[in-house]
Design a protein around this motif. Structure first.
Motif, mmCIF file in Angstrom:
data_model
loop_
_atom_site.group_PDB
_atom_site.id
_atom_site.type_symbol
_atom_site.label_atom_id
_atom_site.label_comp_id
_atom_site.label_asym_id
_atom_site.label_seq_id
_atom_site.Cartn_x
_atom_site.Cartn_y
_atom_site.Cartn_z
ATOM 1 N N PHE A 13 62.708 48.699 47.382
ATOM 2 C CA PHE A 13 63.356 47.609 48.099
ATOM 3 C C PHE A 13 64.841 47.554 47.807
ATOM 4 C CE2 PHE A 13 58.955 46.177 47.971
ATOM 5 C CZ PHE A 13 58.771 45.783 49.287
ATOM 6 N N ALA A 14 65.600 47.168 48.812
ATOM 7 C CA ALA A 14 67.030 46.931 48.647
ATOM 8 C C ALA A 14 67.231 45.638 47.870
ATOM 9 C CB ALA A 14 67.699 46.837 50.019
ATOM 10 N N GLU A 15 68.442 45.388 47.455
ATOM 11 C CA GLU A 15 68.776 44.160 46.737
ATOM 12 C C GLU A 15 68.552 42.928 47.618
ATOM 13 O OE1 GLU A 15 73.012 42.682 45.499
ATOM 14 O OE2 GLU A 15 72.275 44.072 43.964
ATOM 15 N N LEU A 47 53.673 44.056 56.266
ATOM 16 C CA LEU A 47 54.519 45.237 56.333
ATOM 17 C C LEU A 47 55.897 44.998 55.732
ATOM 18 C CD1 LEU A 47 53.588 46.171 60.012
ATOM 19 C CD2 LEU A 47 52.492 46.947 57.887
ATOM 20 N N GLY A 48 56.373 45.999 54.990
ATOM 21 C CA GLY A 48 57.712 45.965 54.417
ATOM 22 C C GLY A 48 58.406 47.297 54.638
ATOM 23 N N TYR A 49 59.687 47.249 54.997
ATOM 24 C CA TYR A 49 60.469 48.441 55.320
ATOM 25 C C TYR A 49 61.801 48.412 54.594
ATOM 26 C CZ TYR A 49 57.301 48.743 59.321
ATOM 27 O OH TYR A 49 56.187 48.817 60.117
ATOM 28 N N THR A 50 62.345 49.586 54.358
ATOM 29 C CA THR A 50 63.702 49.703 53.834
ATOM 30 C C THR A 50 64.428 50.763 54.643
ATOM 31 O OG1 THR A 50 63.078 48.999 51.611
ATOM 32 C CG2 THR A 50 65.122 50.272 51.813
ATOM 33 N N GLY A 55 75.383 50.904 57.365
ATOM 34 C CA GLY A 55 75.668 51.621 56.132
ATOM 35 C C GLY A 55 75.218 50.949 54.855
ATOM 36 N N LYS A 56 74.682 49.745 54.948
ATOM 37 C CA LYS A 56 74.234 49.023 53.752
ATOM 38 C C LYS A 56 72.710 49.057 53.673
ATOM 39 C CE LYS A 56 74.427 44.546 51.494
ATOM 40 N NZ LYS A 56 75.073 44.606 50.254
ATOM 41 N N ARG A 57 72.197 49.355 52.489
ATOM 42 C CA ARG A 57 70.743 49.392 52.284
ATOM 43 C C ARG A 57 70.177 47.979 52.433
ATOM 44 N NH1 ARG A 57 67.088 50.257 47.457
ATOM 45 N NH2 ARG A 57 65.422 51.561 48.281
ATOM 46 N N LEU A 58 69.105 47.863 53.218
ATOM 47 C CA LEU A 58 68.518 46.564 53.526
ATOM 48 C C LEU A 58 67.016 46.716 53.705
ATOM 49 C CD1 LEU A 58 69.251 43.551 54.326
ATOM 50 C CD2 LEU A 58 69.234 44.366 56.687
#
Length: 148
Positions: A13-15, A47-50, A55-58
């Motif tokens: 997971f992203a921050e 469901l969870g996605y990254t 350009g930012k991890r989310l």
């Protein structure tokens, strides 16, 4: 490390995690707005996605219906996966006819008369409050885009 409700790997997971209630809404958001979106959890079809957004991890992950379900997922994301920001997105009810269907509504805080918080906070109520800088950014962006 997988938890009883999230089967993602460490670092999956992203921050920051966007959290709608509906798993299919999480999927739609991931597939529509995230580049390189990968399914990282699917226990009970929550469901969870990254991926990345501009350009930012989310990440985006559903929390199901109600306070108990949301509490389980948010607690595990913060404690076990190091998530720092959880932003609730999606629909809500209104108690005034002044708010129209599909109108943008930005809430600074939310409270409940649910026993869930009273059990957690020694019979006290607790109103969750948004981070002001994030809230101000949302309001300013809506104004710039001409959204009421």
């Amino acid at each position: 490390m997988a938890t009883p409700h999230i089967n993602a790997k460490d670092g999956a997971f992203a921050e920051t995690v966007l959290m709608p209630g509906d798993p299919l809404r999480a999927q739609l958001i991931a597939e529509t707005f995230l580049e390189g979106a990968e399914l990282v959890t699917n226990v009970r079809n929550v469901l969870g996605y990254t991926g990345t957004y501009k350009g930012k991890r989310l990440s985006v992950m559903a929390h199901g219906m109600g306070i108990p379900s949301a509490s389980i997922y948010t607690t595990e994301l913060v404690k076990e996966y190091g998530v720092k920001n959880i932003i609730r997105i999606g629909s809500c009810g209104a108690v005034t006819p002044d708010i129209k269907l599909r109108e943008l509504f930005v809430a600074m805080g939310a409270s409940t008369d649910s026993k869930v918080n009273r059990m957690r906070f020694n019979d006290h109520d607790y109103a969750a409050i948004a981070d002001y800088t994030l809230l101000r950014t949302v309001v300013d962006t809506a104004a710039e885009q001409g959204k009421p």
